[in-house]
Scaffold this motif. Structure first.
Motif, short mmCIF file in Angstrom:
data_model
loop_
_atom_site.label_atom_id
_atom_site.label_comp_id
_atom_site.label_asym_id
_atom_site.label_seq_id
_atom_site.Cartn_x
_atom_site.Cartn_y
_atom_site.Cartn_z
N TYR A 84 0.84 -1.20 0.00
CA TYR A 84 0.00 0.00 0.00
C TYR A 84 0.88 1.25 0.00
N SER A 85 2.11 1.14 0.50
CA SER A 85 3.03 2.28 0.45
C SER A 85 3.44 2.57 -0.99
N PHE A 86 3.63 1.50 -1.78
CA PHE A 86 3.93 1.71 -3.21
C PHE A 86 2.75 2.41 -3.88
N ALA A 87 1.54 1.97 -3.53
CA ALA A 87 0.35 2.63 -4.06
C ALA A 87 0.34 4.09 -3.61
N PRO A 118 12.23 3.44 -8.74
CA PRO A 118 13.39 3.60 -7.86
C PRO A 118 13.12 3.14 -6.43
N VAL A 119 11.91 3.41 -5.92
CA VAL A 119 11.59 2.98 -4.56
C VAL A 119 11.62 1.46 -4.47
N ALA A 120 10.94 0.82 -5.44
CA ALA A 120 10.89 -0.65 -5.44
C ALA A 120 12.28 -1.25 -5.64
N ALA A 121 13.09 -0.60 -6.46
CA ALA A 121 14.44 -1.13 -6.72
C ALA A 121 15.31 -1.05 -5.47
N VAL A 122 15.22 0.09 -4.76
CA VAL A 122 16.03 0.24 -3.54
C VAL A 122 15.57 -0.77 -2.49
N VAL A 123 14.25 -0.80 -2.27
CA VAL A 123 13.71 -1.77 -1.30
C VAL A 123 14.08 -3.19 -1.73
N GLY A 124 13.91 -3.46 -3.03
CA GLY A 124 14.20 -4.79 -3.55
C GLY A 124 15.63 -5.21 -3.33
N MET A 125 16.56 -4.30 -3.59
CA MET A 125 17.97 -4.67 -3.47
C MET A 125 18.34 -5.04 -2.05
N ILE A 126 17.68 -4.38 -1.08
CA ILE A 126 17.93 -4.75 0.32
C ILE A 126 17.16 -6.02 0.63
N ALA A 127 15.91 -6.05 0.17
CA ALA A 127 15.00 -7.12 0.59
C ALA A 127 15.36 -8.48 0.01
N ALA A 136 9.51 -9.98 5.67
CA ALA A 136 8.24 -9.36 6.05
C ALA A 136 8.49 -8.23 7.06
N ILE A 137 9.34 -8.51 8.04
CA ILE A 137 9.65 -7.50 9.06
C ILE A 137 10.35 -6.30 8.42
N ALA A 138 11.26 -6.56 7.48
CA ALA A 138 11.98 -5.47 6.82
C ALA A 138 11.02 -4.57 6.05
N THR A 139 10.09 -5.19 5.30
CA THR A 139 9.15 -4.37 4.53
C THR A 139 8.23 -3.59 5.46
N LEU A 140 7.94 -4.17 6.63
CA LEU A 140 7.12 -3.45 7.61
C LEU A 140 7.83 -2.17 8.05
N THR A 141 9.13 -2.28 8.30
CA THR A 141 9.87 -1.09 8.73
C THR A 141 10.03 -0.11 7.57
N PHE A 142 10.17 -0.63 6.34
CA PHE A 142 10.24 0.28 5.19
C PHE A 142 8.94 1.06 5.06
N ALA A 143 7.81 0.35 5.24
CA ALA A 143 6.50 1.01 5.15
C ALA A 143 6.41 2.09 6.21
N PHE A 263 -1.52 3.36 9.18
CA PHE A 263 -2.62 3.00 8.28
C PHE A 263 -2.13 2.25 7.05
N SER A 264 -0.99 2.66 6.52
CA SER A 264 -0.53 2.00 5.30
C SER A 264 -0.14 0.55 5.58
N GLU A 265 0.53 0.31 6.71
CA GLU A 265 0.90 -1.07 7.05
C GLU A 265 -0.37 -1.90 7.24
N PHE A 266 -1.35 -1.29 7.95
CA PHE A 266 -2.61 -1.99 8.21
C PHE A 266 -3.28 -2.38 6.89
N THR A 267 -3.38 -1.41 5.98
CA THR A 267 -4.05 -1.69 4.71
C THR A 267 -3.29 -2.75 3.92
#
Lengths: 369, 259
Positions: A84-87, A118-127, A136-143, A263-267
């Motif tokens: 939902y953060s990407f959205a 760029p956001v997805a690429a940066v997150v992706g390269m770490i993730a 899952a925990i990492a994406t939660l903190t990114f969100a 809210f974004s994590e929740f959604t």
């Protein structure tokens, strides 16, 4: 290789073979049935009039965001709770481009889609270096990080009140009212579903399924795991960005609070669980999941007591699906379709019973409340 | 010409030396066996050659080029294919789709071409499916095409794994105990089959095998490993008559007397 044929025959491997299931490349009848089913679902809002189309456009837009989860998690096996953060990135960019720069939606849309890259690429390269739970925990903190920075940055988000945007038009054809906008969003989401279904049967799509299944074997067969996971992140980010862009014009306003923590994590988590109900392995599952979401959220949200029932019912359904039908509604639909073709009377009876229990149960609880 | 060479390859796990300055050479189209007791370092050597493990030091040469820095998928691309001691495969995919995934490196169309069903994607998919159809007939897996690996007998999954690796068209095939878990009758047929695979695919084979008769009848040259070190090298006959090999692996073992 041809020698191995005789060898396997000599080895006595053939007699135990189960009956061959024929493989058809032109399942016209099934495709027709599928199209008919899709037509029925697309026309679902009609009997409910304006309210139906109002809800329908939400379903179509949420389906776009949910589709990003099918690609990332269903195809690639990567669990993310920041879709939902990407959205949100897509929505905010649409807001800035349309409200602040005065761009038309049709130019803001591709910009919003590209802005997620760029956001997805940066997150992706770490993730991609993380697995399962840790991912899952990492994406939660990114969100959370995005929610506390980008979505609180007043110049980007337009402050507390956000941006006001108008629904698009093509020439004199306006999508301002709900019926044409529903049809537009429906067309876009079905196009995206069709595209992502094509992706599934391709070099990169199969690589995603392979990496999800067994990373070591995928590597041994020459697949670049890093690139495959990154592709899953970027493609799913773009799809979520498109969904966010449509979300902005659906609501005709972009309010940053929706994408802030928590809210974004929740959604994101709600969407993830509904995609599981819809069917996480196939693109169309996102569509089913989104319909389930809006039906429970929008239709029944008014009735407090009934909503409690829906929440418990959803939880039960989710658990049952995860345990017995991990393919979600898509799998249930396929099995029911097969049953109807095998024993039409029994199949239709089962469908009627399932629908009866659900609809009858709903009426019972609505009245009981 | 040497196709594959390792030079002074060493690998330690904690305090244990898994590989100790291992030098082996595999020539074009040669079948080379690796012999040694459990824990001798055979599978570790496979992992180092195929890129799944990084050696602590030493060089790996493939067609005279150093490859120790390459990732596993890059080593597949230059012609190194391997199987695993315990068959892996893709458990959620059908036999057909397992074989289709193995076509990965022969395909080139991008994701956008697939999303829009462009002609490049169509051609790619048709080629891949044609090849899989041919393989299904060649290895007699057609009856199982829509089955999943878990529904096959262990021996059949070994053949499926072999078919997948051969789809990569490797120049050298690393086989980690291909006979383990399959019946004795099948094992006897495996030797001639490996030779035919070598002849028809023009690939060298590096073979780890505990079944002595299979190894001695199939391999043209054998390296004996113990405690991560090459203790003998030669024809099957020479190696089986080597005192050190007899002591460490075949005969009255040093370990037994110590224990």
């Amino acid at each position: 290789m041809s020698a191995t044929a005789t060898d396997t025959a000599e080895l006595g491997l053939t007699p135990e073979a189960p009956a061959s299931r024929p493989r058809s490349f032109i399942p016209t009848r099934n495709q027709l049935l599928g199209l008919a089913g899709l037509a029925v679902i697309s026309l679902l809002p009609v009997p409910f009039g304006d309210f139906g189309f109002f809800v329908g456009q939400y379903a179509a837009v949420y389906a776009m965001i949910a589709l990003s989860i099918v690609i990332l998690t269903g195809y690639g096996g990567l669990i993310s709770v920041m879709q939902y953060s990407f959205a949100g990135v897509g929505a905010i960019i649409t807001g800035v481009a349309m409200a602040s720069w005065g761009w038309p939606f049709w130019i803001a849309l591709p910009l919003a889609a590209l802005a997620t890259v760029p956001v997805a690429a940066v997150v992706g390269m770490i993730a991609v270096r993380l697995k399962g739970f840790y991912l899952a925990i990492a994406t939660l903190t990114f969100a959370n990080a995005l929610g506390e920075t980008l979505f609180r940055w007043e110049r980007v988000t337009g402050g507390q009140s956000g941006w006001l945007v108008e629904r698009p038009a093509i020439g004199s054809l306006s999508f301002a009212s709900d019926v044409p906008f529903y049809l537009l969003c429906l067309g876009v989401v079905l196009l995206l579903v069709w595209m992502m279904d094509g992706l599934r049967t391709s070099r990169i799509g199969r690589a995603m399924l392979a990496v999800k299944d067994n990373e070591l074997e995928a590597q041994a067969l020459g697949i670049n795991v890093f690139k495959t996971k990154l592709a899953a992140f970027v493609i799913s980010g773009i799809v979520a960005g498109i969904g966010g862009s449509f979300l902005a014009v659906l609501l005709t306003s972009v309010t940053p609070t929706a994408f802030q923590s928590p809210f974004s994590e929740f959604t994101s988590i709600v969407l993830l669980s509904l995609v599981v109900i819809g069917g996480i392995n196939r693109a169309i599952g996102a569509f089913f999941g989104a319909i389930t979401l809006v039906v429970t959220q929008q239709v029944f949200a008014g009735a407090e007591c009934f909503y409690s029932f829906v929440a418990v019912y959803s939880a039960a359904v989710l658990i049952l699906f995860v345990l017995f039908r991990p393919g979600g509604l898509v799998e249930v639909g396929q099995r029911l379709g097969a049953l109807v073709r095998w024993k039409p009377v029994v199949g239709i009876a089962v469908i009627l019973v399932v629908l009866g229990i659900n609809i009858g149960g709903s009426f019972f609880f609505v009245n009981a409340c | 010409m040497a196709l594959l060479r390792t030079r002074d390859v060493s690998k330690k796990f904690g305090g244990v030396t898994a590989l100790n300055e291992v030098d082996i050479t595999v020539a074009d189209k040669e079948i080379v066996g690796l012999l040694g007791p459990n824990g001798a370092g055979k599978t570790t050597l496979f992992n180092v050659i195929s890129g799944f493990l990084k050696a602590d030091n030493g060089r790996i040469l493939f067609e005279e080029n150093e490859i120790q820095h390459l990732l596993p998928y890059e080593r597949v691309a230059i012609g190194i294919g391997r199987t695993f001691q315990h068959v892996k495969l893709f458990r959620d995919l059908t036999v057909y789709d397992n074989l289709l995934v193995a076509q990965h490196r022969h395909l080139s169309s991008g994701s956008f071409a697939a999303m829009l069903r462009l002609p490049g994607w169509r051609r790619d998919e048709k080629d891949a499916r044609d090849r899989v159809e041919a393989i299904l007939d060649q290895v007699n897996l057609r009856p199982w095409a829509e089955a999943r690996p878990g529904e096959l007998s262990y021996g059949t999954t070994r053949f499926l794994e072999l078919a997948c690796v051969l789809s990569l068209q490797p120049k050298v095939l690393l086989l980690d105990e291909p006979a383990s878990g399959i019946q004795q009758k099948e094992v006897e047929a495996l030797g001639p089959m490996l030779k035919r695979i070598r002849d028809e695919n023009n690939c060298a084979i590096l073979l780890i095998e505990h079944d002595m008769s299979l190894l001695l009848n199939t391999a043209e040259r054998i390296y004996a490993l113990d405690f991560g070190k090459v203790i003998a090298e030669g024809t099957p006959d020479e190696v089986t008559h080597n005192d050190q090999v007899l002591e460490s692996y075949l005969g009255r073992t040093r370990r037994d007397s110590v224990a």
